[in-house]
Design a protein around this motif. Structure first.
Motif, PDB file in Angstrom:
ATOM      1  N   ASN A   2       1.044  -0.925   0.118  1.00 37.92           N
ATOM      2  CA  ASN A   2       0.101   0.248  -0.090  1.00 37.92           C
ATOM      3  C   ASN A   2       0.841   1.151  -0.365  1.00 37.92           C
ATOM      4  O   ASN A   2       1.527   1.491   1.171  1.00 37.92           O
ATOM      5  CB  ASN A   2      -1.036  -0.444   1.445  1.00 37.92           C
ATOM      6  N   ALA A   3       0.622   1.965  -0.899  1.00 36.40           N
ATOM      7  CA  ALA A   3       1.080   3.311  -1.118  1.00 36.40           C
ATOM      8  C   ALA A   3       1.516   3.645  -0.127  1.00 36.40           C
ATOM      9  O   ALA A   3       1.372   5.442   0.616  1.00 36.40           O
ATOM     10  CB  ALA A   3       1.668   3.879  -2.642  1.00 36.40           C
ATOM     11  N   SER A   4      -0.284   3.819  -0.535  1.00 37.50           N
ATOM     12  CA  SER A   4      -0.510   5.976   0.201  1.00 37.50           C
ATOM     13  C   SER A   4      -1.068   5.507   2.028  1.00 37.50           C
ATOM     14  O   SER A   4      -1.771   4.115   1.962  1.00 37.50           O
ATOM     15  CB  SER A   4      -2.505   5.935  -0.324  1.00 37.50           C
ATOM     16  N   SER A   5      -1.323   6.126   2.403  1.00 36.09           N
ATOM     17  CA  SER A   5      -1.444   6.683   4.185  1.00 36.09           C
ATOM     18  C   SER A   5      -3.381   6.323   4.004  1.00 36.09           C
ATOM     19  O   SER A   5      -3.341   6.232   5.181  1.00 36.09           O
ATOM     20  CB  SER A   5      -1.437   7.451   4.915  1.00 36.09           C
ATOM     21  N   GLU A   6      -4.018   6.618   3.494  1.00 30.03           N
ATOM     22  CA  GLU A   6      -5.529   6.291   2.844  1.00 30.03           C
ATOM     23  C   GLU A   6      -6.028   4.944   2.673  1.00 30.03           C
ATOM     24  O   GLU A   6      -5.383   4.521   1.697  1.00 30.03           O
ATOM     25  CB  GLU A   6      -5.989   7.275   2.273  1.00 30.03           C
ATOM     26  N   LEU A   7      -6.068   4.285   3.307  1.00 30.98           N
ATOM     27  CA  LEU A   7      -6.715   2.806   3.196  1.00 30.98           C
ATOM     28  C   LEU A   7      -8.293   2.769   2.641  1.00 30.98           C
ATOM     29  O   LEU A   7      -9.534   3.306   3.271  1.00 30.98           O
ATOM     30  CB  LEU A   7      -6.351   1.603   3.455  1.00 30.98           C
ATOM     31  N   THR A   8      -8.799   1.793   1.672  1.00 35.92           N
ATOM     32  CA  THR A   8     -10.203   1.806   0.916  1.00 35.92           C
ATOM     33  C   THR A   8     -10.752   0.504   0.768  1.00 35.92           C
ATOM     34  O   THR A   8      -9.755  -0.238   0.235  1.00 35.92           O
ATOM     35  CB  THR A   8     -10.386   3.276  -0.513  1.00 35.92           C
ATOM     36  N   ALA A   9     -11.682   0.902   0.451  1.00 37.66           N
ATOM     37  CA  ALA A   9     -12.840  -1.109  -0.043  1.00 37.66           C
ATOM     38  C   ALA A   9     -13.674  -0.198   0.470  1.00 37.66           C
ATOM     39  O   ALA A   9     -14.806  -0.773   0.668  1.00 37.66           O
ATOM     40  CB  ALA A   9     -12.540  -1.898   1.294  1.00 37.66           C
ATOM     41  N   TYR A  42     -11.009  -1.449  15.427  1.00 36.34           N
ATOM     42  CA  TYR A  42      -9.826  -1.268  14.751  1.00 36.34           C
ATOM     43  C   TYR A  42      -8.637  -1.435  13.895  1.00 36.34           C
ATOM     44  O   TYR A  42      -8.259  -1.665  13.297  1.00 36.34           O
ATOM     45  CB  TYR A  42      -9.684   0.386  15.472  1.00 36.34           C
ATOM     46  N   LYS A  43      -8.176  -2.487  15.240  1.00 37.49           N
ATOM     47  CA  LYS A  43      -6.607  -3.183  14.316  1.00 37.49           C
ATOM     48  C   LYS A  43      -7.186  -4.378  13.610  1.00 37.49           C
ATOM     49  O   LYS A  43      -6.249  -4.175  12.651  1.00 37.49           O
ATOM     50  CB  LYS A  43      -6.135  -3.793  16.018  1.00 37.49           C
ATOM     51  N   LEU A  44      -8.624  -4.679  14.397  1.00 36.52           N
ATOM     52  CA  LEU A  44      -8.474  -5.669  12.903  1.00 36.52           C
ATOM     53  C   LEU A  44      -9.149  -5.633  11.683  1.00 36.52           C
ATOM     54  O   LEU A  44      -8.608  -6.447  10.739  1.00 36.52           O
ATOM     55  CB  LEU A  44     -10.087  -6.499  13.795  1.00 36.52           C
ATOM     56  N   LEU A  45      -9.896  -4.258  11.467  1.00 38.46           N
ATOM     57  CA  LEU A  45     -10.261  -3.714  10.469  1.00 38.46           C
ATOM     58  C   LEU A  45      -8.690  -2.761   9.471  1.00 38.46           C
ATOM     59  O   LEU A  45      -8.941  -3.549   8.111  1.00 38.46           O
ATOM     60  CB  LEU A  45     -11.118  -2.512  10.473  1.00 38.46           C
ATOM     61  N   SER A  46      -7.776  -2.638  10.214  1.00 34.93           N
ATOM     62  CA  SER A  46      -6.996  -2.280   9.748  1.00 34.93           C
ATOM     63  C   SER A  46      -6.134  -3.453   9.615  1.00 34.93           C
ATOM     64  O   SER A  46      -6.020  -3.304   8.264  1.00 34.93           O
ATOM     65  CB  SER A  46      -6.019  -1.627  10.593  1.00 34.93           C
ATOM     66  N   TYR A  47      -5.814  -4.298   9.701  1.00 35.47           N
ATOM     67  CA  TYR A  47      -5.560  -5.357   9.569  1.00 35.47           C
ATOM     68  C   TYR A  47      -5.991  -6.185   8.590  1.00 35.47           C
ATOM     69  O   TYR A  47      -5.163  -6.871   7.225  1.00 35.47           O
ATOM     70  CB  TYR A  47      -5.315  -6.805  10.440  1.00 35.47           C
ATOM     71  N   LEU A  48      -6.955  -6.006   7.778  1.00 40.07           N
ATOM     72  CA  LEU A  48      -7.590  -6.907   6.695  1.00 40.07           C
ATOM     73  C   LEU A  48      -7.265  -6.012   6.138  1.00 40.07           C
ATOM     74  O   LEU A  48      -7.335  -6.260   3.858  1.00 40.07           O
ATOM     75  CB  LEU A  48      -9.283  -7.221   7.085  1.00 40.07           C
ATOM     76  N   MET A  49      -7.580  -4.448   6.304  1.00 45.64           N
ATOM     77  CA  MET A  49      -7.580  -3.655   5.042  1.00 45.64           C
ATOM     78  C   MET A  49      -6.020  -3.282   4.360  1.00 45.64           C
ATOM     79  O   MET A  49      -5.745  -3.387   3.384  1.00 45.64           O
ATOM     80  CB  MET A  49      -7.928  -2.161   5.800  1.00 45.64           C
ATOM     81  N   GLY A  84     -10.650 -18.542   7.342  1.00 50.35           N
ATOM     82  CA  GLY A  84     -11.159 -16.878   7.735  1.00 50.35           C
ATOM     83  C   GLY A  84     -12.087 -15.769   7.155  1.00 50.35           C
ATOM     84  O   GLY A  84     -12.699 -16.295   6.946  1.00 50.35           O
ATOM     85  N   TYR A  85     -11.027 -14.770   6.841  1.00 55.45           N
ATOM     86  CA  TYR A  85     -12.136 -14.364   6.757  1.00 55.45           C
ATOM     87  C   TYR A  85     -10.943 -13.288   5.576  1.00 55.45           C
ATOM     88  O   TYR A  85      -9.709 -13.103   4.744  1.00 55.45           O
ATOM     89  CB  TYR A  85     -12.621 -12.408   7.092  1.00 55.45           C
ATOM     90  N   SER A  86     -11.758 -12.656   4.171  1.00 57.56           N
ATOM     91  CA  SER A  86     -11.054 -11.864   3.885  1.00 57.56           C
ATOM     92  C   SER A  86     -12.079  -9.994   3.311  1.00 57.56           C
ATOM     93  O   SER A  86     -13.645 -10.321   3.358  1.00 57.56           O
ATOM     94  CB  SER A  86     -11.684 -12.360   1.946  1.00 57.56           C
ATOM     95  N   LEU A  87     -11.261  -9.557   2.911  1.00 62.59           N
ATOM     96  CA  LEU A  87     -11.660  -8.041   3.105  1.00 62.59           C
ATOM     97  C   LEU A  87     -11.214  -8.049   1.704  1.00 62.59           C
ATOM     98  O   LEU A  87      -9.934  -7.547   1.259  1.00 62.59           O
ATOM     99  CB  LEU A  87     -11.528  -7.037   4.016  1.00 62.59           C
ATOM    100  N   ASP A  88     -12.257  -6.721   1.019  1.00 59.63           N
ATOM    101  CA  ASP A  88     -12.729  -6.676  -0.075  1.00 59.63           C
ATOM    102  C   ASP A  88     -13.283  -5.331  -0.826  1.00 59.63           C
ATOM    103  O   ASP A  88     -14.315  -5.180   0.193  1.00 59.63           O
ATOM    104  CB  ASP A  88     -12.186  -7.852  -1.747  1.00 59.63           C
ATOM    105  N   ASP A  89     -13.744  -5.334  -1.967  1.00 66.16           N
ATOM    106  CA  ASP A  89     -14.438  -3.931  -2.514  1.00 66.16           C
ATOM    107  C   ASP A  89     -15.889  -4.563  -2.133  1.00 66.16           C
ATOM    108  O   ASP A  89     -16.419  -5.345  -3.475  1.00 66.16           O
ATOM    109  CB  ASP A  89     -14.046  -3.925  -3.714  1.00 66.16           C
TER     110      ASP A  89
END
Length: 225
Positions: A122-129, A155-162, A213-218
């Motif tokens: 990830n190049a940007s400091s803002e992560l998006t999904a 937040y920790k869980l969401l951040s790791y998945l993102m 497990g889990y996957s986070l995507d668009d």
């Protein structure tokens, strides 16, 4: 994100640990090179902050041992020696960045964020999904531009998945990366956090992959089930 600090100055080590925990990281603190090498060899970290002037085993040796063992987590080297040769030696030994003491804590955290982002592609400091945005600088999460309040663990869980968007992440991996070694880890809490995040951000933001497990995507991608 889980961080290892290997620092023999007790006051500095504890200050860094407290500051990083306040910024949402799970942190383990090691006081010498021998213990630090063991933790880095046996635990799974998202990044390591490594002092060069360590007792038992010096930092450069520890770093070289990790790299020979195939441990490829990003390493931020701390040194009180303000010479170009020490910086070159650290980078040649496998360090990803360096910071000379004394330093500003804000700069250390910014460099750490950058290392973790780059390690996950990830190049940007803002992560998006989709409509979800996570700003790694401020810790702010929004849905369609509206702020969403998450607990620290959510937040920790969401951040790791993102940070690992599009990849399947097991419960075990999540536990290893959102809790430090002293935390009473319970895999059942992962499902609780996922359920809470879905209620706040949408039922389809995190996909359960049965048995894996889990996957986070668009979540707006029409190709998703």
């Amino acid at each position: 994100m889980r961080i290892l600090i290997v620092e023999d100055e007790p006051t500095l080590g504890q200050q860094l640990k407290t500051t990083l925990e306040q910024n949402g990281y799970a942190v383990d603190l090691s006081p010498d090179g021998e213990d630090g090498h063991f933790l880095g060899s046996t635990e799974d970290y998202d990044a390591v902050i490594l002092d060069l002037g360590l007792p038992e085993i010096d930092g450069l040796t520890v770093l070289g041992m990790w790299r020979k063992e195939g441990r490829n987590f990003p390493v931020l080297v701390l040194t009180a020696r303000d010479s170009w040769s020490d910086k070159v030696a650290g980078l040649d030994s496998g360090a990803d960045d360096y910071l000379a003491k004394p330093f500003q804590t804000e700069e250390l955290i910014a460099r750490l964020r950058a290392l973790i982002r780059r390690a996950s592609g990830n190049a940007s400091s803002e992560l998006t999904a989709g409509r979800v945005r996570l700003d790694t600088r401020s810790g702010r999460v929004t849905l369609s531009g509206e702020p969403v309040k998450l607990t620290a663990q959510e937040y920790k869980l969401l951040s790791y998945l993102m940070h690992h968007k599009g990849k399947v992440v097991s419960r075990t991996e999540l536990i290893e990366h959102i809790y430090d070694q002293d935390f009473d880890r319970d895999s059942n809490t992962i499902e609780v956090f996922v359920t809470r995040i879905r209620k706040k951000l949408g039922a389809n933001v995190i996909t359960t992959i049965r048995g894996l497990g889990y996957s986070l995507d668009d979540p707006d991608d029409p190709s998703r089930d």
